[in-house]
Design a protein around this motif. Structure first.
Motif, mmCIF file in Angstrom:
data_model
loop_
_atom_site.group_PDB
_atom_site.id
_atom_site.type_symbol
_atom_site.label_atom_id
_atom_site.label_comp_id
_atom_site.label_asym_id
_atom_site.label_seq_id
_atom_site.Cartn_x
_atom_site.Cartn_y
_atom_site.Cartn_z
ATOM 1 N N LEU A 235 40.716 67.628 26.497
ATOM 2 C CA LEU A 235 41.481 68.557 25.672
ATOM 3 C C LEU A 235 42.390 69.435 26.530
ATOM 4 N N LEU A 236 41.884 69.861 27.688
ATOM 5 C CA LEU A 236 42.711 70.688 28.571
ATOM 6 C C LEU A 236 43.934 69.907 29.038
ATOM 7 N N LEU A 237 43.694 68.665 29.475
ATOM 8 C CA LEU A 237 44.797 67.846 29.989
ATOM 9 C C LEU A 237 45.803 67.533 28.892
ATOM 10 N N HIS A 238 45.300 67.263 27.718
ATOM 11 C CA HIS A 238 46.185 67.000 26.591
ATOM 12 C C HIS A 238 46.987 68.234 26.237
ATOM 13 N N ASP A 239 46.286 69.350 26.178
ATOM 14 C CA ASP A 239 46.930 70.569 25.729
ATOM 15 C C ASP A 239 47.938 71.082 26.743
ATOM 16 N N ALA A 240 47.735 70.699 28.010
ATOM 17 C CA ALA A 240 48.683 71.101 29.048
ATOM 18 C C ALA A 240 50.069 70.572 28.722
ATOM 19 N N ARG A 241 50.138 69.489 27.973
ATOM 20 C CA ARG A 241 51.426 68.869 27.655
ATOM 21 C C ARG A 241 52.082 69.502 26.436
ATOM 22 N N ARG A 242 51.343 70.383 25.748
ATOM 23 C CA ARG A 242 51.873 70.925 24.502
ATOM 24 C C ARG A 242 53.233 71.605 24.631
ATOM 25 N N PRO A 243 53.467 72.398 25.690
ATOM 26 C CA PRO A 243 54.773 73.059 25.780
ATOM 27 C C PRO A 243 55.946 72.075 25.806
ATOM 28 N N ALA A 244 55.662 70.851 26.217
ATOM 29 C CA ALA A 244 56.747 69.865 26.292
ATOM 30 C C ALA A 244 56.869 69.045 25.023
ATOM 31 N N ARG A 245 55.945 69.270 24.086
ATOM 32 C CA ARG A 245 55.928 68.419 22.893
ATOM 33 C C ARG A 245 56.930 68.845 21.841
ATOM 34 N N GLY A 246 57.513 69.975 21.992
ATOM 35 C CA GLY A 246 58.485 70.408 20.996
ATOM 36 C C GLY A 246 57.858 71.323 19.969
ATOM 37 N N GLN A 247 58.665 72.181 19.355
ATOM 38 C CA GLN A 247 58.170 73.173 18.410
ATOM 39 C C GLN A 247 57.839 72.587 17.061
ATOM 40 N N HIS A 248 58.729 71.764 16.572
ATOM 41 C CA HIS A 248 58.574 71.320 15.182
ATOM 42 C C HIS A 248 58.170 69.865 15.073
ATOM 43 N N GLU A 249 58.526 69.084 16.080
ATOM 44 C CA GLU A 249 58.195 67.665 16.003
ATOM 45 C C GLU A 249 57.689 67.228 17.351
ATOM 46 N N MET A 250 56.898 66.191 17.332
ATOM 47 C CA MET A 250 56.303 65.775 18.569
ATOM 48 C C MET A 250 57.234 64.891 19.368
#
Lengths: 416, 112
Positions: A235-250
């Motif tokens: 979950l940590l590794l996945h969530d680390a990528r969240r800032p790059a996933r975009g605000q509204h769409e993945m």
């Protein structure tokens, strides 16, 4: 002044913790939920005028508790069990320290929600509702289901908890090995819900992700087993990528700006992963975490150590096989240049992933590397057709343009 | 809370030789623990008779209410605080090793 969105964000962040604490006191889901709803409603009324209190959670807890006690008093009959319980609680309420510290009862709540006596769908829905604070409508949308069906599922689960006597407790140590896997599965599912595209909702994916992360953390603290740690690492590794996933769409992994990744979470995730792997008891979560870690090592999609990822997926396909795992395995093989093996796997999937966009995107890449540009084009068109996300579509379109085939009606043409 | 533990097993499988001893041991355990409220073994399903009243008419048929893969062989009534306790005690019922034990709370009627 608080906007409505600010309020909703505060509510959602505190929902799980507050509900869990209310349940610990009142042992009644409906009573606790109503009380919390009433507190939220009051806050929506009062906070915009009076300003948000210094400790919003404590404020909400006080109002909710008062509301629940009032309800109990109204429905209690003289001399009945319920009345006696009310009196006890009124007395106990005095004893709670004024600091307003709300005990974290969330672990109790998740073990209750994930009790094996409940159907798994009910476990997930109940956990999302109580811990995640999702509305019935939001849960329905996440599961591509209908609101009345989810509402019924929730009601049945709560009724069963009450009528069958499912306790509001963390299981005793001897029982934990039996009960933990289901909890991990539900946490994982919740994280994935936060990860998928919610279109046009007020739900912040971040809150749900944080909720899942928090649950993973406390579960790990309670039971530091390799797989619990593996889940936390994942979950940590996945969530680390969240800032790059975009605000509204993945934004897909291939297209992400990796400089935006949260290096702190990556480091934490990798540390947990290494600790977990040191126990030499590999499991599905650890392997998925390892795959994620390999991605975090690479500057971009092409620079990734695909051979390592392919190897990891091979192991995963033994431990936790699924069509998606097979597909991802095929993608890794393809990227690593093992086209024959990749093709073999993709062929086995042709019948089952018929409406799954990544399948066509993956097969298109295989065709492209094999020099079958027309076939690649057809598959990319299909992928674009199936895509429900404009960031994704844009990425697919770019790949299609790169093939150099202009005209869809002339499949025999080669790139000029 | 009182729970009914319904014991189902496929009669065709037959019973292990020491089944009675196992049940005797279990009975000792639950009595000592203060969990035992009641319980009986039943004669085989071949002795069952089903009764229905429909439109004032009595229908009596040979056999259980429904043909099932596993048949009801006995029951216990257990006094437990929570479902988890009931599950713990029910799982020790000897027939659970090869059959199924269904656990259900008894309905409580408030005295007025």
């Amino acid at each position: 002044m608080n906007t409505r969105r600010d309020l909703i964000r505060v509510f959602r962040a505190d929902h799980g913790r507050l509900l869990a604490a209310l349940l610990a006191q009142f042992r009644d889901f409906d009573l606790a939920e109503d009380a919390l709803q009433a507190a939220f409603a009051k806050a929506t009324e009062v906070w915009p005028q009076q300003g948000q209190p210094e400790r919003p959670a404590a404020w909400l807890m006080t109002v909710a508790r008062r509301h629940a006690l009032d309800r109990l008093r109204k429905t209690a009959r003289q001399g009945s069990e319920v009345m006696r319980r009310t009196i006890t609680m009124l007395t106990e309420a005095q004893d709670i320290p004024n600091k307003g510290a709300i005990p974290d009862e969330r672990l109790r709540l998740i073990f209750t929600c994930c009790h094996p006596a409940l159907a798994q769908e009910a476990q997930v829905a109940l956990t999302l509702r109580t811990l995640g604070g999702l509305s019935t409508a939001e849960i329905a949308r996440a599961f591509l289901s209908r609101e009345p069906a989810i509402a019924k599922r929730l009601t049945r689960a709560k009724t069963k908890i009450r009528d069958a006597g499912i306790p509001y407790e963390v299981p005793e140590p001897a029982e934990l090995p039996h009960r933990l896997p289901q909890v991990l599965a539900v946490i994982y599912l919740i994280y994935n819900e936060s990860y998928s595209a919610f279109e046009g909702t007020t739900l912040t994916r971040a809150d749900l992700a944080e909720e899942a992360l928090h649950l993973a953390r406390i579960t790990f603290r309670l039971r530091p087993l390799p797989e619990t740690q593996g889940l936390l690492a994942l979950l940590l590794l996945h969530d680390a990528r969240r800032p790059a996933r975009g605000q509204h769409e993945m934004i897909p992994l291939e297209a992400q700006d990796r400089t935006l990744w949260d290096r702190d979470k990556i480091n934490k995730g990798r540390t947990h992963l290494l600790h977990a792997l040191a126990h030499k008891r590999p499991g599905a979560y650890q392997i998925q975490a390892a795959i994620s870690a390999v991605h975090t090592d690479a500057a971009d999609w092409d620079a990734t150590d695909w051979k390592q990822i392919a190897g990891l997926y091979k192991t995963l396909s033994v431990i936790a096989p699924s069509d998606v795992v097979t597909l991802n395995h095929a993608v890794a093989l393809c990227q690593a240049g093992d086209l024959t093996e990749a093709e073999a796997l993709i062929t086995t999937l042709a019948g089952s992933l018929v409406r799954y966009q990544p399948f066509y995107a993956a097969r298109a890449e295989l065709y492209r590397r094999q020099g079958q540009l027309a076939a690649a084009c057809t598959d990319l068109d299909k992928a674009i057709e199936l895509s429900r996300n404009t960031a994704e579509t844009r990425w697919l379109q770019r790949r299609r343009d790169a093939l150099g085939i202009e005209n869809r009606d002339a499949p025999g043409q080669d790139a000029v | 809370m009182k729970y009914l533990a319904l014991i189902y097993a496929d009669e065709a499988l037959g019973d292990p030789d020491d089944l009675m001893d196992q049940y005797e041991a279990y009975f000792q355990e639950i009595t000592t623990a203060g969990v035992y409220v009641g319980g009986e073994a039943l004669e085989p399903v071949s002795t069952a008779t089903s009764i229905r009243m429909r439109n004032g008419e009595r229908q009596v048929t040979d056999g259980p209410f429904a043909e099932t893969k596993e048949q009801l062989g006995g029951y216990f009534v257990l006094e437990c605080e929570t479902l988890d306790d009931a599950i713990k005690w029910a799982s020790k019922i000897p027939s659970a090793k090869y059959g199924t034990v269904e656990v259900r709370p008894l309905m409580v009627f408030d005295e007025e």
